[in-house]
Design a protein around this motif. Structure first.
Motif, PDB file in Angstrom:
ATOM      1  N   MET A  11       0.760  -1.222   0.000  1.00  0.00           N
ATOM      2  CA  MET A  11       0.000   0.000   0.000  1.00  0.00           C
ATOM      3  C   MET A  11       0.800   1.286   0.000  1.00  0.00           C
ATOM      4  O   MET A  11       0.494   2.189  -0.662  1.00  0.00           O
ATOM      5  N   HIS A  12       1.698   1.397   0.824  1.00  0.00           N
ATOM      6  CA  HIS A  12       2.331   2.700   1.030  1.00  0.00           C
ATOM      7  C   HIS A  12       3.630   2.433   1.720  1.00  0.00           C
ATOM      8  O   HIS A  12       3.928   1.319   2.063  1.00  0.00           O
ATOM      9  N   MET A  13       4.364   3.508   1.928  1.00  0.00           N
ATOM     10  CA  MET A  13       5.658   3.237   2.554  1.00  0.00           C
ATOM     11  C   MET A  13       5.728   3.826   3.931  1.00  0.00           C
ATOM     12  O   MET A  13       6.778   4.129   4.411  1.00  0.00           O
ATOM     13  N   CYS A  14       4.585   4.057   4.534  1.00  0.00           N
ATOM     14  CA  CYS A  14       4.792   4.881   5.717  1.00  0.00           C
ATOM     15  C   CYS A  14       4.642   4.181   7.037  1.00  0.00           C
ATOM     16  O   CYS A  14       5.065   3.061   7.163  1.00  0.00           O
ATOM     17  N   GLY A  15       4.065   4.880   8.005  1.00  0.00           N
ATOM     18  CA  GLY A  15       4.265   4.428   9.379  1.00  0.00           C
ATOM     19  C   GLY A  15       3.389   3.294   9.849  1.00  0.00           C
ATOM     20  O   GLY A  15       2.190   3.266   9.608  1.00  0.00           O
ATOM     21  N   ILE A  16       4.014   2.376  10.591  1.00  0.00           N
ATOM     22  CA  ILE A  16       3.277   1.361  11.343  1.00  0.00           C
ATOM     23  C   ILE A  16       3.655   1.543  12.805  1.00  0.00           C
ATOM     24  O   ILE A  16       4.826   1.764  13.120  1.00  0.00           O
ATOM     25  N   MET A  17       2.660   1.448  13.699  1.00  0.00           N
ATOM     26  CA  MET A  17       2.961   1.528  15.126  1.00  0.00           C
ATOM     27  C   MET A  17       2.021   0.573  15.856  1.00  0.00           C
ATOM     28  O   MET A  17       0.836   0.473  15.513  1.00  0.00           O
ATOM     29  N   GLY A  18       2.530  -0.132  16.848  1.00  0.00           N
ATOM     30  CA  GLY A  18       1.693  -1.031  17.633  1.00  0.00           C
ATOM     31  C   GLY A  18       2.125  -1.020  19.082  1.00  0.00           C
ATOM     32  O   GLY A  18       3.308  -0.772  19.389  1.00  0.00           O
ATOM     33  N   TYR A  19       1.168  -1.286  19.968  1.00  0.00           N
ATOM     34  CA  TYR A  19       1.499  -1.299  21.400  1.00  0.00           C
ATOM     35  C   TYR A  19       0.632  -2.294  22.134  1.00  0.00           C
ATOM     36  O   TYR A  19      -0.567  -2.427  21.843  1.00  0.00           O
ATOM     37  N   VAL A  20       1.218  -2.991  23.096  1.00  0.00           N
ATOM     38  CA  VAL A  20       0.448  -3.792  24.040  1.00  0.00           C
ATOM     39  C   VAL A  20       1.110  -3.659  25.415  1.00  0.00           C
ATOM     40  O   VAL A  20       2.319  -3.831  25.541  1.00  0.00           O
ATOM     41  N   GLY A  21       0.303  -3.281  26.403  1.00  0.00           N
ATOM     42  CA  GLY A  21       0.866  -3.062  27.744  1.00  0.00           C
ATOM     43  C   GLY A  21      -0.058  -2.190  28.568  1.00  0.00           C
ATOM     44  O   GLY A  21      -1.160  -1.851  28.129  1.00  0.00           O
ATOM     45  N   PRO A  22       0.390  -1.800  29.767  1.00  0.00           N
ATOM     46  CA  PRO A  22      -0.502  -1.097  30.695  1.00  0.00           C
ATOM     47  C   PRO A  22      -0.845   0.340  30.306  1.00  0.00           C
ATOM     48  O   PRO A  22      -1.824   0.893  30.803  1.00  0.00           O
ATOM     49  N   LYS A  23      -0.060   0.973  29.444  1.00  0.00           N
ATOM     50  CA  LYS A  23      -0.361   2.383  29.100  1.00  0.00           C
ATOM     51  C   LYS A  23      -1.623   2.469  28.256  1.00  0.00           C
ATOM     52  O   LYS A  23      -2.096   1.462  27.735  1.00  0.00           O
ATOM     53  N   GLN A  24      -2.130   3.699  28.086  1.00  0.00           N
ATOM     54  CA  GLN A  24      -3.256   3.902  27.178  1.00  0.00           C
ATOM     55  C   GLN A  24      -2.726   3.774  25.749  1.00  0.00           C
ATOM     56  O   GLN A  24      -1.912   4.579  25.299  1.00  0.00           O
ATOM     57  N   ALA A  25      -3.212   2.760  25.043  1.00  0.00           N
ATOM     58  CA  ALA A  25      -2.636   2.447  23.731  1.00  0.00           C
ATOM     59  C   ALA A  25      -2.765   3.620  22.763  1.00  0.00           C
ATOM     60  O   ALA A  25      -1.827   3.919  22.017  1.00  0.00           O
ATOM     61  N   ALA A  26      -3.908   4.314  22.782  1.00  0.00           N
ATOM     62  CA  ALA A  26      -4.121   5.398  21.801  1.00  0.00           C
ATOM     63  C   ALA A  26      -3.008   6.434  21.897  1.00  0.00           C
ATOM     64  O   ALA A  26      -2.487   6.904  20.885  1.00  0.00           O
ATOM     65  N   GLU A  27      -2.626   6.780  23.136  1.00  0.00           N
ATOM     66  CA  GLU A  27      -1.583   7.802  23.308  1.00  0.00           C
ATOM     67  C   GLU A  27      -0.247   7.337  22.760  1.00  0.00           C
ATOM     68  O   GLU A  27       0.478   8.072  22.108  1.00  0.00           O
ATOM     69  N   VAL A  28       0.082   6.084  23.032  1.00  0.00           N
ATOM     70  CA  VAL A  28       1.359   5.555  22.548  1.00  0.00           C
ATOM     71  C   VAL A  28       1.351   5.515  21.018  1.00  0.00           C
ATOM     72  O   VAL A  28       2.327   5.907  20.352  1.00  0.00           O
ATOM     73  N   LEU A  29       0.231   5.079  20.441  1.00  0.00           N
ATOM     74  CA  LEU A  29       0.168   4.972  18.980  1.00  0.00           C
ATOM     75  C   LEU A  29       0.358   6.339  18.328  1.00  0.00           C
ATOM     76  O   LEU A  29       1.146   6.491  17.398  1.00  0.00           O
ATOM     77  N   LEU A  30      -0.339   7.346  18.862  1.00  0.00           N
ATOM     78  CA  LEU A  30      -0.212   8.686  18.271  1.00  0.00           C
ATOM     79  C   LEU A  30       1.202   9.227  18.456  1.00  0.00           C
ATOM     80  O   LEU A  30       1.764   9.843  17.550  1.00  0.00           O
ATOM     81  N   GLY A  31       1.780   8.967  19.630  1.00  0.00           N
ATOM     82  CA  GLY A  31       3.155   9.410  19.885  1.00  0.00           C
ATOM     83  C   GLY A  31       4.127   8.790  18.900  1.00  0.00           C
ATOM     84  O   GLY A  31       5.015   9.454  18.362  1.00  0.00           O
ATOM     85  N   GLY A  32       3.968   7.501  18.635  1.00  0.00           N
ATOM     86  CA  GLY A  32       4.859   6.800  17.700  1.00  0.00           C
ATOM     87  C   GLY A  32       4.643   7.290  16.273  1.00  0.00           C
ATOM     88  O   GLY A  32       5.605   7.564  15.548  1.00  0.00           O
ATOM     89  N   LEU A  33       3.378   7.434  15.891  1.00  0.00           N
ATOM     90  CA  LEU A  33       3.089   7.872  14.513  1.00  0.00           C
ATOM     91  C   LEU A  33       3.638   9.275  14.261  1.00  0.00           C
ATOM     92  O   LEU A  33       4.112   9.584  13.173  1.00  0.00           O
ATOM     93  N   LYS A  34       3.583  10.096  15.269  1.00  0.00           N
ATOM     94  CA  LYS A  34       4.110  11.453  15.142  1.00  0.00           C
ATOM     95  C   LYS A  34       5.592  11.422  14.768  1.00  0.00           C
ATOM     96  O   LYS A  34       6.079  12.222  13.982  1.00  0.00           O
ATOM     97  N   ARG A  35       6.291  10.482  15.333  1.00  0.00           N
ATOM     98  CA  ARG A  35       7.723  10.381  15.076  1.00  0.00           C
ATOM     99  C   ARG A  35       8.027   9.828  13.688  1.00  0.00           C
ATOM    100  O   ARG A  35       9.158   9.899  13.232  1.00  0.00           O
TER     101      ARG A  35
END
Ligand code: F6R
Length: 602
Positions: free
Chosen positions: A1-25
């Motif tokens: 599809m594209h060449m851009c960002g993939i981000m995934g998280y599993v753990g005690p933090k709020q996943a949405a925040e981690v995903l957005l933080g990673g995608l931002k980078r």
């Protein structure tokens, strides 16, 4: 599809925040839509928006996502299917139980789509990626086994990250060509398409290699061969950077920042490799005299700006070391039926170390029996991992999609390699060349502090139907680089020609609206280039000469005359021209339209 960002998280933090933080980078790589999927009490919560990540963030700020401890996110660069909310990732299956994000292209998508439609699946996007979510609807209950079966059916190049709401403690990722980095702490795990996205939370990670599948749970990552699910031991690599997102600061854009900071990067690439008495030493890079003497021929493999650096090196190798060398467009070389003579060294040059064409060409060269040396700005990248020798460019993180400091550090690293080859073979470089190399960072700092392009030239270029760049010998590669920068940043159509070609056709394009920029950092070509310029200016063109004096409308004089020094300094006004024309035309500088930083799609 594209060449851009993939981000995934599993753990005690709020996943949405981690995903957005990673995608931002990962944003700097260029993308056109973004989305996240979370597990929400046994079903999938999905939000996707065309446009910048900011648009998705605004939607999530208005109606906050549910608390969740597992999720996947994505920034998409469209290939199959237009830019729309519906085509943005993640994608889910008919029942909304599996969510997937995907980088790459599934080449047998038509066949798979027909099969799924036949079986009654309802497809909601035009993407090849969505098919994977539907293929995951049937098969073994275990997500890893199920994904391995699906992945074996998908042809092409890809990275996939998937989740299943019924197995909310794990993510599964699989790689065929597109990069995936994974890391864990004691009670969580992170996945991304680039290690940079993991830096705020982790200091080391593993990289999946082709044909590997990873089972990712909090605190535990297991990797298996896709072929037979045999476990594989992986090596941890350090993640560079402290987690802080770089800032363009007073420069306003990363392009300008990286352009202005080139002298610092140049000092870094030379440090410990070129001493005060002009001796080049690459032993710390694992490149010894015996190896340097064994090279009989060189094939460079690269794309874009990196290829231009190689074209310069071909000129230098022929001149200084009398070594036959050729620079090949990696995308073409990978499909050739050529043979490589024994003693051929393939040199892959890539800022990102992930460019798929360069990687495929490297593998092709290896299959043809060549040893591979790579020059990369990311020593843990796939290209570096698959090479026999690696020269780290040490340019520092390059964020602007259009390359500046990576290109010029490539030129320097290749010059150091040329010098090392020369010294190992007792055909030393003229000492003035190494002197110029050592002097160039300081000279460049003074040059950049004082240099200004006239407004008249910027305006003429900004309104021009096209701009022509000319050069001969080493200056042809510089002309190509100047032309590439201008078209990427300002969208002004431009082309570089060998000056000798001008009269054989391109001169028909020239009139008073078409600026002609002549690169002349090798004074041996000044006489001939003066004639080429005169032919253009006689037809009304605004003529610019970069280097030797040619009697142009604008003469850019360079404070170093040695060929390598002049070449590096000559790149600076061309880089500045591109950004100033782009600014005059109101173009975005760091992320030109349609382009991405690391091209992992063929
Ligand atoms: C131009 C530019 C591109 C890259 C090309 C290769 O400004 O940045 O042309 O040079 O896509 O990328 P790497 O060097 O990462 O292999």
């Amino acid at each position: 599809m594209h060449m851009c960002g993939i981000m995934g998280y599993v753990g005690p933090k709020q996943a949405a925040e981690v995903l957005l933080g990673g995608l931002k980078r990962l944003e700097y790589r260029g993308y056109d839509s973004a989305g996240i999927a979370l597990e929400d009490e046994g079903s999938i919560y999905l939000r996707r928006k065309a446009g910048a990540l900011r648009v998705l963030e605004e939607v999530l700020a208005e109606s906050p996502p549910p608390p969740s401890h597992i999720g996947i996110g994505h920034t998409r660069w469209a290939t199959h299917g237009g830019v729309s909310d519906r085509n943005a990732h993640p994608h889910t299956d008919c029942k909304g139980e599996n969510a997937i994000v995907h980088n790459g292209i599934i080449e047998n998508a038509d066949e798979l789509r027909a099969e799924l439609l036949n079986a009654g699946h309802v497809l909601r996007s035009e993407t090849d990626s969505e098919l994977v979510a539907h293929l995951l609807e049937t098969g073994p209950a275990d997500l890893r086994v199920r994904l391995s079966e699906v992945a074996r059916r998908c042809e092409g190049a890809y990275a996939l990250l998937v989740m299943d709401v019924h197995q909310p403690d794990r993510l599964v990722a699989v790689r065929r060509t597109s990069p995936i980095a994974i890391g864990a702490t004691e009670n969580e795990a992170y996945v991304a398409s680039g290690a940079i996205a993991l830096a705020p939370w982790l200091s080391e990670c593993i990289y999946l290699d082709d044909g590997e599948i990873a089972d990712i749970r909090p605190g535990k990552i297991e990797v298996f061969r896709l072929e037979d699910l045999e476990p594989i031991a992986k090596t941890l690599h350090p993640i560079e950077g402290d987690g802080e997102l770089p800032d363009a600061g007073e420069h306003g854009t990363f392009y300008r920042k990286e352009l202005m900071e080139q002298p610092i990067a140049w000092r870094r690439v030379m440090a410990g490799r070129l001493d005060d008495v002009g001796q080049v030493n690459l032993r710390d890079d694992g490149i010894d005299q015996e190896f340097l003497r064994s090279v009989e021929r060189i094939v460079f493999l690269a794309m874009g700006s990196s290829l231009h650096a190689c074209q310069m090196a071909v000129e230098r190798l022929a001149e200084v070391v009398h070594l036959p060398a050729q620079a090949e467009l990696a995308s073409e070389f990978r499909d050739t039926r050529t043979f490589l003579e024994p003693g051929t060294l393939a040199i892959a040059v890539s800022q990102s170390g992930e460019t798929i064409d360069t990687l495929a060409a490297l593998r092709h060269a290896r299959d043809l029996g060549a040893k591979v040396l790579s020059l990369v700005n990311a020593p843990a990248s796939t290209i570096a991992r698959e090479s026999d020798y690696v020269l780290d460019l040490r340019a520092g993180f390059e964020i602007s999609v259009a390359s500046t400091k990576a290109f010029t550090t490539q030129v320097i690293a290749l010059e150091l390699l040329t010098a090392a080859l020369a010294q190992a073979r007792a055909c030393p470089l003229p000492p003035t060349d190494l002197h110029a190399l050592r002097a160039v960072p300081t000279v460049a700092e003074d040059f950049l502090a004082a240099f200004h392009l006239p407004k008249e030239l910027i305006e003429t270029c900004a309104q021009a139907p096209g701009v022509i760049f000319l050069g001969r010998g080493q200056d042809l590669s510089l002309a190509r680089e100047g032309s590439l920068k201008l078209k990427e940043l300002s969208y002004v159509w431009s082309e570089a020609f060998a000056a000798g070609e001008l009269k054989h056709g391109p001169l028909a394009l020239v009139d008073q609206r078409v600026p002609v920029i002549v690169c002349v950092t090798d004074p041996r070509h000044a006489v001939k280039l003066r004639s080429s310029l005169a032919e253009a200016t006689a037809r009304g063109a605004y003529g610019v000469a970069v280097g030797s004096k040619l009697g142009a409308t604008l003469q850019v004089t360079l404070p170093l005359k040695e060929r390598i020094g002049a070449y590096l300094l000559g790149a600076l006004p061309l880089q500045l021209l591109a950004v100033e024309v782009a600014e005059a035309r109101g173009c975005p500088i760091d992320q030109p339209r349609n382009l991405a930083k690391s091209v992992t799609v063929e």
